[in-house]
Design an enzyme around this catalytic site. Sequence first.
Site, PDB file in Angstrom:
ATOM      1  N   GLY A  64       0.825  -1.207   0.000  1.00 25.14           N
ATOM      2  CA  GLY A  64       0.000   0.000   0.000  1.00 25.14           C
ATOM      3  C   GLY A  64       0.858   1.255   0.000  1.00 25.14           C
ATOM      4  O   GLY A  64       0.567   2.231  -0.708  1.00 25.14           O
ATOM      5  N   LEU A  65       1.932   1.223   0.787  1.00 20.80           N
ATOM      6  CA  LEU A  65       2.838   2.368   0.832  1.00 20.80           C
ATOM      7  C   LEU A  65       3.412   2.640  -0.556  1.00 20.80           C
ATOM      8  O   LEU A  65       3.424   3.772  -1.043  1.00 20.80           O
ATOM      9  CB  LEU A  65       3.983   2.101   1.827  1.00 20.80           C
ATOM     10  CG  LEU A  65       5.115   3.125   1.839  1.00 20.80           C
ATOM     11  CD1 LEU A  65       4.626   4.475   2.322  1.00 20.80           C
ATOM     12  CD2 LEU A  65       6.279   2.650   2.699  1.00 20.80           C
ATOM     13  N   ASP A  83       0.101   7.275   2.121  1.00 20.55           N
ATOM     14  CA  ASP A  83      -0.390   5.947   2.529  1.00 20.55           C
ATOM     15  C   ASP A  83      -1.477   6.121   3.603  1.00 20.55           C
ATOM     16  O   ASP A  83      -1.379   5.582   4.689  1.00 20.55           O
ATOM     17  CB  ASP A  83       0.809   5.140   3.060  1.00 20.55           C
ATOM     18  CG  ASP A  83       0.469   3.680   3.321  1.00 20.55           C
ATOM     19  OD1 ASP A  83      -0.566   3.201   2.824  1.00 20.55           O
ATOM     20  OD2 ASP A  83       1.260   3.025   4.031  1.00 20.55           O
ATOM     21  N   ASP A 141      -1.728  -5.835  -0.018  1.00 18.40           N
ATOM     22  CA  ASP A 141      -1.816  -5.121   1.248  1.00 18.40           C
ATOM     23  C   ASP A 141      -3.148  -4.357   1.206  1.00 18.40           C
ATOM     24  O   ASP A 141      -3.242  -3.292   0.606  1.00 18.40           O
ATOM     25  CB  ASP A 141      -0.623  -4.161   1.333  1.00 18.40           C
ATOM     26  CG  ASP A 141      -0.709  -3.207   2.508  1.00 18.40           C
ATOM     27  OD1 ASP A 141      -1.623  -3.360   3.337  1.00 18.40           O
ATOM     28  OD2 ASP A 141       0.153  -2.314   2.588  1.00 18.40           O
ATOM     29  N   ASP A 194      -4.799  -2.861   3.500  1.00 19.87           N
ATOM     30  CA  ASP A 194      -4.987  -1.902   4.608  1.00 19.87           C
ATOM     31  C   ASP A 194      -5.999  -2.460   5.620  1.00 19.87           C
ATOM     32  O   ASP A 194      -5.814  -3.562   6.106  1.00 19.87           O
ATOM     33  CB  ASP A 194      -5.398  -0.527   4.065  1.00 19.87           C
ATOM     34  CG  ASP A 194      -4.255   0.141   3.298  1.00 19.87           C
ATOM     35  OD1 ASP A 194      -3.101  -0.288   3.474  1.00 19.87           O
ATOM     36  OD2 ASP A 194      -4.520   1.069   2.524  1.00 19.87           O
ATOM     37  N   ARG A 238      -3.253  -8.830   9.962  1.00 24.10           N
ATOM     38  CA  ARG A 238      -2.029  -8.186  10.430  1.00 24.10           C
ATOM     39  C   ARG A 238      -2.254  -7.591  11.811  1.00 24.10           C
ATOM     40  O   ARG A 238      -3.175  -6.805  12.016  1.00 24.10           O
ATOM     41  CB  ARG A 238      -1.673  -7.110   9.423  1.00 24.10           C
ATOM     42  CG  ARG A 238      -0.646  -6.119   9.861  1.00 24.10           C
ATOM     43  CD  ARG A 238      -0.161  -5.415   8.613  1.00 24.10           C
ATOM     44  NE  ARG A 238       0.401  -4.133   8.882  1.00 24.10           N
ATOM     45  CZ  ARG A 238       0.847  -3.306   7.942  1.00 24.10           C
ATOM     46  NH1 ARG A 238       0.769  -3.655   6.676  1.00 24.10           N
ATOM     47  NH2 ARG A 238       1.358  -2.141   8.256  1.00 24.10           N
TER      48      ARG A 238
END
Length: 298
Positions: A43-44, A54, A81, A83, A155
């Site tokens: 995502g970053l 981000d 990813d 988030d 996560r």
Amino acid sequence: MKKTAQLRKMFYSDSLEYLMEAHNGLSAKVVEETGFKGIWASGLSISASLGVRDNNELSWTQVLDSIEYMNDAVSLPILLDGDTGYGNFNNARRLVQKLEQRGIAGVCIEDKLFPKTNSFINGSLQPLAEKDEFCGKIKAMKDIQKDRDFMVVSRLEGFIAGRTKEEVLERADAYTEAGVDALLVHSKKSDASEIEAFMKEWKGKIPIVIVPTKYYDTPVSRFADLGVSMVIWANHNLRSSLSAMQQICRKIFEEQSIKGAEGEVASVDEIFRIQNMKELKEAERIYLPREKINATLP
Ligand code: SPV
Ligand code: MG
């Protein structure tokens, strides 16, 4: 083998496996050519490569469009990813449906709140999702998936947010109970002490994933000894391309010439190669009238 099955196999293999970051079709191709078996769609990195932060500044459909280019470019499985899943359980399960439709192998969601902030920015100020609600989100995601190999990874952001090891372990158990396929334990410390503490007490059976961006000097053999299954190299393609672009821009700006840059950049032929112009050339021979062949290709 299906991409979902490839990714699942990596998580359950006996040896430590690696996912390498990519953020567009080109970087995904580089990851594949190098020999990695899977891709972390960071995502970053996707946000930064598109010039935004981000912080969920990209809409989730813009993220989908980005990873579609990546997925089309390679035969490797991609773990997105995702988030926080871009909302509540309902948004997260719709995300799973759309990812499956586009052939993405799995998604990782973090136990924070939408809109999220990158874990390395004021982590301790970041609120965590309420445990039971997050478990509901996991259940909804697992219930909706059609391909049983599609991976949902949760996560744990507890260490990032300054919570105790006990809470992180309790959440790990709850997320496992909710049906998640693997757990990503995140830490922003410059040593692996939080990961070590977690792994020593973790009694669960599902695979554990880590992102050693900040504790980069810990040898991977240590992670293998602790029982970690997967390591994500989360942002080095983005960071290396940023350094390369900054250097070459500075040089061309200062020298008012591209002469000195020529030996430092990929050749145009190398761009054509990685774009697979060879395939288009062959296809032209099959599909174009003879007199049009070579009209469009070098
Ligand atoms: C990402 O690559 O976007 C991640 C990992 O979420 S980190 O930036 O380390 O939080
Ligand atoms: Mg991220």
